[in-house]
Every structure is written in structure tokens, then in C-alpha cells.
Design an enzyme around this catalytic site. Sequence first.
Site, PDB file in Angstrom:
ATOM      1  CE  LYS A  67      -4.192   0.947   1.965  1.00 32.87           C
ATOM      2  NZ  LYS A  67      -5.094   1.589   0.913  1.00 32.87           N
TER       3      LYS A  67
HETATM    4  N1  PMP Z   1      -7.764  -1.724  -3.069  1.00 33.33           N
HETATM    5  C1  PMP Z   1      -6.826  -0.624  -2.656  1.00 33.33           C
HETATM    6  C2  PMP Z   1      -6.243   0.114  -4.406  1.00 33.33           C
HETATM    7  C3  PMP Z   1      -7.362  -0.374  -2.036  1.00 33.33           C
HETATM    8  O1  PMP Z   1      -6.487   1.023  -1.366  1.00 33.33           O
HETATM    9  C4  PMP Z   1      -7.886  -0.734  -0.936  1.00 33.33           C
HETATM   10  C5  PMP Z   1      -8.394   0.115   0.291  1.00 33.33           C
HETATM   11  N2  PMP Z   1      -7.188  -0.339   1.181  1.00 33.33           N
HETATM   12  C6  PMP Z   1      -8.739  -1.935  -1.067  1.00 33.33           C
HETATM   13  C7  PMP Z   1      -8.077  -2.295  -2.361  1.00 33.33           C
HETATM   14  C8  PMP Z   1      -9.718  -2.566  -0.025  1.00 33.33           C
HETATM   15  O2  PMP Z   1      -8.473  -2.919   0.792  1.00 33.33           O
HETATM   16  P1  PMP Z   1      -9.033  -3.043   2.227  1.00 33.33           P
HETATM   17  O3  PMP Z   1     -10.198  -4.156   2.668  1.00 33.33           O
HETATM   18  O4  PMP Z   1      -8.054  -4.649   2.931  1.00 33.33           O
HETATM   19  O5  PMP Z   1      -9.014  -2.035   3.187  1.00 33.33           O
END
Ligand code: PMP
Length: 304
Positions: free
Chosen positions: A155
Site C-alpha cells: 500500500k
Molecule cells: N484496493 C485498494 C487499491 C485499496 O486502496 C483498498 C483500501 N485499502 C482496498 C483494495 C481494500 O482493502 P482493505 O479491504 O484491506 O481496506
Amino acid sequence: MPEYAFFKGEFVPIEKAKVSIMAHAFNYGTGCFEGIRAYWNEEEEQLFLFRMREHYERFHRSCRILHIELPYSVEQLGEITAELLRKEEARTDTYIRPLAYKATEGIGVRLHDLEDAFALFAVPFGKYIEKEEGARVCVSSWHRISDNAVPARAKITGAYINSALSKTEAILNGFDEAIVLNENSHVSEGSAENLFIVREGKLITPPVTENILEGITRATIMQFAREQFGLETVERPIDRTELYVAEEAFFCGTGVQVAAITSIDHRPVGTGKIGPITKRLRDFYFDIVRGKVEAYRYWCTPVY
Ligand code: PMP
């Protein structure tokens, strides 16, 4: 506005948590982050952090990819987070943003031989997209970043320019969100959320090798759909036009929670209204995150 931040190893007033214009991460996007939600449970007068451990485990993995040394364990990060929320006296749904970044002030693109820093703040937070029960979305003209260029599994702050390009294009063209294809023209995910479709009553989502973020909400849904509703998820590549013939489709993520998609590229999804499987999963998800489902209480960390 939040009152406090955790910055340079201590809790400080938010206005003291400032970064230089010369900071490496500001110039080159060399940082990574998490987005965690805490949900207020009115009956119990309790704030629950949802799957904090899994978020901080992913945070550690992002740091590993970026050569960032975090001075805190998953447990310590959890303690700092709960302490921040207590200092804020947070008694409402809250979004928590941990950041790890290259803090060195100076020029020169690299990841090694730089000072690492950690910061944390939290803000009250409601919906991420307005039309959670029926988003009108498009397939973006932008492609998803790819693993061997900018890894989507980490991320990474700088990588969010990809999300921002696709989100803004979608909004300016009159849609609520974008679905982004990868370089193989397979569906990867939304601009900042994972995606599921339903075909012949089965849940389908792209596998982790399709340049998706390995979403915690995605894993949550796969687990409780199986355990509670006997719904298995098939992880396999999804073609663009499968989106047009799906019975149902929805986004999921910490920010977006579970949001129904009711039209894609001007074609109604199924009946054009939130579908029965999406509705069931969405309702159950909202009970889980507020600590109302005993079987999944272990995902909820009380703050008070
Ligand atoms: N894909 C992206 C690109 C994101 O930024 C997020 C948000 N964190 C998600 C998917 C969903 O991930 P999560 O369920 O862990 O928040």
C-alpha cells in the site's frame, strides 16, 4: 480535525506533526500506509477497531517491500492506535491512518540509506462513496499498476496516483467509481477497493496475482460468506465483459465497506438494483464490524 498525532515517537498536538517540503516521501512518494476503521457500538458504548492485527501485518509487509524499518511490532502499533483514540476521546466511527515513510530531507531517488519515520492520525469518518446501495461505475481508461513496476500488493503512497487518475476520470465523466483493468485486460479492482461479481449464484473475485491490493475486507467476506452462508468464492481472472453479464457486483474495502454496483458502462447489473447476495453480505458485514456477531468478535478490538 483531529487533536493529536503520533509523530517522532510521541503523541503531539496535530499542528506539531509537520513534514518538510524536502522530505523524501513528499518528493518521491516513498512511503506506505494503512487505512483502518473503528466502529462505535452505541449499546455497549464501545469503539471497536476492526481487524487491526491484519492491517498492521500488511503494513509490515508493505514496509518490507519498501526497505522501511519499522521500530514497532504489530502489537505495539495496536497499543499506540488504541491510545491515540482514547486521547481523542473518539466516540464515533473513525478512520485511522498509519504512515511509514522515508523522512530524509534531500535529493536522490533510492530506498536504501535513508531515515525511516512512522506517523499516525485518526479522523471521524462516514461513507466513502455516496451511493453505497447502487453505484454507477465505468471501466477506467487507466490501467492498474503492475507488480514488476509499482507493486499493488504494497500500500504505497506514490502508487495512489494510479487510483486518483482513475477515480477523477470516473467522477468527471459522471460516474460514482471506476473499475480498473490490469495490463492483461483482466479486471483488477476498483480505484481503491476490491471487487466481487456474482455469476450463476457464485462469488467470483480476481486472485492476488492480478495486481490487486490483498484486501482485508475481501478476505473477511470470503471467510464469512463460506462459514455463514455456504457461499464459496472462486478466485480467478475476470474478463471485462463478464462485468456486463454478471447477476450482481459489489466493491469492498475498509473505506467503501460493502457497496453495491448497479450499473457498469451504462449497462444495468442484474436487475439494476442491489442484488440479494450483495444485500445479505452487506448487512452481515455491518453487524460484524460493530461487534454484534459473537463468532467474529475476535476481529474487533475494544478501545475502552
Ligand atoms: N484496493 C485498494 C487499491 C485499496 O486502496 C483498498 C483500501 N485499502 C482496498 C483494495 C481494500 O482493502 P482493505 O479491504 O484491506 O481496506
